[in-house]
Enzyme design. Sequence first.
Site, short mmCIF file in Angstrom:
data_model
loop_
_atom_site.label_atom_id
_atom_site.label_comp_id
_atom_site.label_asym_id
_atom_site.label_seq_id
_atom_site.Cartn_x
_atom_site.Cartn_y
_atom_site.Cartn_z
N ASN A 1 0.81 -1.22 0.00
CA ASN A 1 0.00 0.00 0.00
C ASN A 1 0.85 1.27 0.00
O ASN A 1 1.67 1.47 0.88
CB ASN A 1 -0.90 -0.03 1.25
N ARG B 1 -13.74 -4.46 15.29
CA ARG B 1 -12.66 -3.54 15.69
C ARG B 1 -13.23 -2.14 15.79
O ARG B 1 -13.85 -1.65 14.84
CB ARG B 1 -11.53 -3.57 14.66
N TYR C 1 -6.21 8.73 12.22
CA TYR C 1 -6.24 7.41 11.60
C TYR C 1 -7.49 6.61 11.97
O TYR C 1 -7.92 6.62 13.13
CB TYR C 1 -5.00 6.61 12.05
N ASP D 1 -7.24 -0.93 17.56
CA ASP D 1 -5.93 -0.75 16.95
C ASP D 1 -5.33 0.59 17.42
O ASP D 1 -5.90 1.64 17.14
CB ASP D 1 -6.08 -0.75 15.43
N HIS E 1 -2.33 1.54 16.52
CA HIS E 1 -1.52 1.98 15.37
C HIS E 1 -0.18 2.60 15.77
O HIS E 1 0.21 3.65 15.27
CB HIS E 1 -2.34 2.94 14.49
N GLU F 1 -4.20 -3.81 19.52
CA GLU F 1 -3.27 -4.03 18.41
C GLU F 1 -2.21 -2.94 18.34
O GLU F 1 -2.51 -1.76 18.56
CB GLU F 1 -4.11 -4.05 17.12
N GLU G 1 1.47 -6.48 11.63
CA GLU G 1 1.06 -6.27 10.24
C GLU G 1 2.16 -5.64 9.39
O GLU G 1 2.16 -5.77 8.18
CB GLU G 1 -0.23 -5.46 10.16
N ARG H 1 0.06 -10.92 13.65
CA ARG H 1 -0.76 -10.37 12.55
C ARG H 1 -0.08 -10.39 11.19
O ARG H 1 -0.66 -10.00 10.18
CB ARG H 1 -1.15 -8.92 12.88
N HIS I 1 -3.65 -9.70 9.30
CA HIS I 1 -4.05 -8.44 8.70
C HIS I 1 -4.93 -8.73 7.48
O HIS I 1 -4.62 -9.63 6.70
CB HIS I 1 -2.76 -7.72 8.27
N GLU J 1 -8.84 -10.71 10.10
CA GLU J 1 -9.43 -9.40 9.82
C GLU J 1 -10.15 -9.43 8.47
O GLU J 1 -9.68 -10.06 7.52
CB GLU J 1 -8.33 -8.33 9.79
N TRP K 1 2.83 6.41 12.86
CA TRP K 1 1.42 6.28 12.44
C TRP K 1 1.15 4.87 11.99
O TRP K 1 1.17 3.92 12.49
CB TRP K 1 1.05 7.26 11.33
O1 EZ4 Z 1 -3.16 0.92 8.31
O2 EZ4 Z 1 -3.71 -1.65 5.92
O3 EZ4 Z 1 -5.25 -3.09 11.14
N1 EZ4 Z 1 -5.26 -2.51 10.12
C1 EZ4 Z 1 -4.52 -1.44 9.82
C2 EZ4 Z 1 -4.65 -0.97 8.40
C3 EZ4 Z 1 -3.34 -0.40 7.87
C4 EZ4 Z 1 -3.34 -0.39 6.38
C5 EZ4 Z 1 -1.95 0.00 5.88
O4 EZ4 Z 1 -1.79 -0.31 4.56
O5 EZ4 Z 1 -3.82 -0.95 10.65
O6 EZ4 Z 1 -5.66 -0.04 8.28
CO CO Z 2 -3.50 -2.37 12.28
#
Ligand code: EZ4
Ligand code: CO
Length: 402
Positions: free
Chosen positions: A37, A147, A159, A210, A212, A236, A262, A283, A312, A339, A402
């Site tokens: 991505n 989630r 996010y 999450d 993040h 997560e 992930e 993940r 993921h 997921e 992030w």
């Molecule tokens: O930010 O797949 O758990 N899922 C995530 C996703 C990631 C994107 C990044 O390409 O954290 O939303």
């Molecule tokens: Co994530």
Amino acid sequence: MKIVDAKVIVTCPGRNFVTVKIMTDQGIYGIGDATLNGREKSVVSYLEDYLLPMLIGRDPQQIEDIWQYFYRGVYWRRGPIGMTAIAGIDVALWDIKAKLANMPLYQLLGGRSRDRILVYSHANGKDLDSTLDAVRKAKEKGYKAVRIQCGVPGIAKMYGIAKSNKAYEPADSDLPMEESWSSEKYMKFIPEVFDAVRKEFGYDIHLLHDVHHRLTPIEAARVGKDLEPYRLFWMEDPVPAENQESFKLIRQHTTTPLAVGEVFNSIHDCRELIQNQMIDYIRTTIVHAGGITQLRRIADFASLYNVRTGFHGATDLSPVCMGAALHFDYWVPNFGIQEHMAHSPQMEEVFTRAYEFNDGYFTPGEKIGHGVDIDEKLAAKYPYKRACLPVNRLEDGTLWHW
Ligand code: EZ4
Ligand code: CO
């Protein structure tokens, strides 16, 4: 048996997907997802300029040797670009092998270990009310696990929160957009969110969250502790995981289960986390971690330490990855959860699939191979469009995780 041709198909039916297609002299072909991505073209170049020409003339049945050739053989090991490219090839080869065996892929892996695959969906809202609405909608669709991400009062853009009524979509601008973050505001608010969700929906639904990578270890420890009454299925990515030792500190303070990985691309990225039992779910997924060949090793290693899988499965992983992941999930003994974010109808026209959703669970389907194919003519109608992930800054302008 010989590989006679191999190519990359790039298509953007709403978002960019990179697909590897490998053709054999027996007319059987296989496809694999190689989407990274926001950096898609770097994988395309790695495949087209280097790996694919080296495949021609090889026996596609020698999956292991080809994997080692591209891992050990290139000298430069690991890394997201290289491992995503290897995954695309690896999954296409497993697809070919399963077609040769005339079996659905899960049979080749060892047969199914369960009747159906538990998945979790996403519920996000800009405020508490819209988040509760999103949970209600996910429940109505049959999901047993959700989630939850919620906009935080005082944080303008963050996010995991959708713009207007569009699906949540992090990669959608030609150049990176800027989001903002305040750990203090988030930490104060997030227990209120889970309190409200449990009050409204009770405890008969799995809740996930999450972070993040945005907290420090001691902050993550506090959030984990504050969320304990709400019995999360997992928290997560509480902190960036380059420093695996961070998790020791989090673990000392909270029994909220942890899921990480992930962004990992090799077994070495998660070795300490698993062997020191610092996480509960791994993940790491097929497309970003070298395909089925490496992920099998990660899952088997994790099983020694009671760590289960929770792959993921955001929409930036193509239906090809989802199909392969579901075969893997059907087989893997230490499965936890998968997921799931639904691909759009336009995406599912380009990628046809055998996997099916029914009342909160998936099955991979009985089609031979991994059961996902690509309509190349339709794919060609949707040219690549650069789409970057955002960056994230603290309120004083500091660039943040992030
Ligand atoms: O930010 O797949 O758990 N899922 C995530 C996703 C990631 C994107 C990044 O390409 O954290 O939303
Ligand atoms: Co994530």
